[in-house]
Scaffold this motif. Sequence first.
Motif, short mmCIF file in Angstrom:
data_model
loop_
_atom_site.label_atom_id
_atom_site.label_comp_id
_atom_site.label_asym_id
_atom_site.label_seq_id
_atom_site.Cartn_x
_atom_site.Cartn_y
_atom_site.Cartn_z
N ARG A 68 0.81 -1.22 0.00
CA ARG A 68 0.00 0.00 0.00
C ARG A 68 0.84 1.27 0.00
O ARG A 68 0.43 2.30 -0.56
CB ARG A 68 -0.94 0.01 1.20
CG ARG A 68 -2.13 -0.91 1.08
CD ARG A 68 -3.08 -0.64 2.22
NE ARG A 68 -4.15 -1.65 2.31
CZ ARG A 68 -5.04 -1.70 3.28
NH1 ARG A 68 -4.98 -0.79 4.25
NH2 ARG A 68 -5.96 -2.63 3.30
N SER A 69 1.98 1.22 0.65
CA SER A 69 2.82 2.43 0.72
C SER A 69 3.25 2.91 -0.66
O SER A 69 3.63 4.07 -0.83
CB SER A 69 4.04 2.17 1.60
OG SER A 69 4.86 1.16 1.04
N ASP A 70 3.19 2.02 -1.66
CA ASP A 70 3.58 2.40 -3.01
C ASP A 70 2.52 3.25 -3.71
O ASP A 70 2.84 4.00 -4.64
CB ASP A 70 3.84 1.15 -3.87
CG ASP A 70 5.03 0.35 -3.39
OD1 ASP A 70 6.06 0.96 -3.04
OD2 ASP A 70 4.94 -0.89 -3.34
N VAL A 73 -0.73 4.39 -1.82
CA VAL A 73 -1.66 5.06 -0.91
C VAL A 73 -0.95 6.19 -0.16
O VAL A 73 0.02 5.95 0.56
CB VAL A 73 -2.27 4.06 0.09
CG1 VAL A 73 -3.11 4.80 1.13
CG2 VAL A 73 -3.14 3.04 -0.65
N ASP A 74 -1.43 7.40 -0.34
CA ASP A 74 -0.89 8.58 0.32
C ASP A 74 -1.95 9.10 1.29
O ASP A 74 -3.01 9.59 0.86
CB ASP A 74 -0.54 9.65 -0.72
CG ASP A 74 0.12 10.88 -0.12
OD1 ASP A 74 -0.27 11.29 0.99
OD2 ASP A 74 1.02 11.44 -0.76
N VAL A 75 -1.71 8.96 2.57
CA VAL A 75 -2.70 9.33 3.58
C VAL A 75 -3.09 10.81 3.48
O VAL A 75 -4.27 11.16 3.56
CB VAL A 75 -2.18 9.01 5.00
CG1 VAL A 75 -3.10 9.60 6.07
CG2 VAL A 75 -2.07 7.50 5.19
N GLU A 76 -2.10 11.67 3.29
CA GLU A 76 -2.39 13.11 3.20
C GLU A 76 -3.25 13.42 1.97
O GLU A 76 -4.17 14.24 2.03
CB GLU A 76 -1.09 13.91 3.16
CG GLU A 76 -0.28 13.87 4.45
CD GLU A 76 -0.98 14.56 5.60
OE1 GLU A 76 -1.82 15.46 5.34
OE2 GLU A 76 -0.70 14.21 6.76
N ALA A 77 -2.94 12.78 0.85
CA ALA A 77 -3.72 13.00 -0.37
C ALA A 77 -5.15 12.51 -0.19
O ALA A 77 -6.11 13.16 -0.64
CB ALA A 77 -3.07 12.30 -1.55
N PRO A 120 -6.25 13.02 8.58
CA PRO A 120 -5.25 11.98 8.30
C PRO A 120 -5.22 10.86 9.32
O PRO A 120 -5.08 9.68 8.95
CB PRO A 120 -3.93 12.76 8.29
CG PRO A 120 -4.31 14.15 7.93
CD PRO A 120 -5.66 14.37 8.56
N THR A 180 -5.89 6.83 8.53
CA THR A 180 -4.97 5.76 8.92
C THR A 180 -5.71 4.64 9.64
O THR A 180 -5.48 3.45 9.38
CB THR A 180 -3.85 6.32 9.82
OG1 THR A 180 -3.12 7.30 9.09
CG2 THR A 180 -2.91 5.21 10.26
#
Length: 203
Positions: A26-28, A30-34, A43, A47
């Motif tokens: 997911r880190s590739d 998924v951008d939490v801030e976006a 945010p 999460t």
Amino acid sequence: MRDSQAALTETLRRLDALLQKAGKDRSDVVDVEALSYESGVPPEVVTVLLRGESVPEEAFGTRIRSRITHLRETRRRPDGNRYSYNEIGEHFGSSGAAISAIVNSGGRSGPLAATQAGIESFFFGTPNGFLSAETAPALDTALQPVLRELERADDSGQDGLFGFDDVRGGALRRAQGLPEHSWKVLNATLKALLEQDELEDDR
């Protein structure tokens, strides 16, 4: 689990399945801030939801007030300043004082539907339910472009797997991510169609 979280749970399941096939996590993608920017969900709450946990839902009026504040903070004028309540209200024939009263009221109820639609139209060009969407559905909506991009990448990487270059090929590829109960329905339908075709061939 509440019904409002069912769509988000399914989206995350499909997202993880595609990521696993692509050898990513997911880190590739998924951008939490976006996601917070797109959904209006804080945010830290994004999460928690991404972990598959539930969160208490804000009261309707509280949710709308926080979303209006979020829009004014994140969708600013070209000069970098926040849009004033007057600027927003003039867009749909309301007053800045009326919108300010909504944001600062502290009540549990939200604005009239026409007011909500007018504020959404100001920021998005059309009413879209942004202000009133519950937390999990709001995040699910923000995740859809991420999911579609992964599906497109998966489709382009599997062009040779199915012998169709029309909608059938895409449908068959997407069917690979169906949950078990949906597979059973699809399997039964295909079986019935094949049996019907065989009967017609025998006539």
